[in-house]
Design a protein around this motif. Sequence first.
Motif: not given
Length: 111
Positions: A23, A28, A81
Motif C-alpha cells: 500500500l 495508497a 491502489t
Amino acid sequence: MRGKTDKGRRWVQDTDLETAVNLVREHAAVVVNRHTIRRLYTNKSFRQYVLTRDNYTCYFCGEYGDTIDHLVPRAKGGHTTPMNCVCACHLCNQSKADKNLEDFVTDEEEA
C-alpha cells in the motif's frame, strides 16, 4: 492501518506487513510510525482521483468510462491502489471481471 470513511468517521484495521508495504509502495498509504500506516484516500476520493487522472477514458477501449477496474483483480491478490486501478467503461469492466490483464487482452484479440 488508519483512515477515515467518506462520512469522516475514523477507523483502524490490522494488516499484515506485506500488504502494508504494498500500500505504501503503490502510493495508497503513508507511514505514520513503525506501527501505523495511514490511507491517503477515502473510497469516494480515490474513485474521483482515478477517474480524473484517466480523464474518464476507458483504459481498455478508449471510450467514456465511469467505473474503476483493478488490473490485478482483488480476487487474485490485487490491491486498491493508484498503480493497480484504472478507469473503465461498464462493458469492459464487466467483460474483464476477475481475469488478469493479459488473459483479458488475449480474449479480446481472439473475439
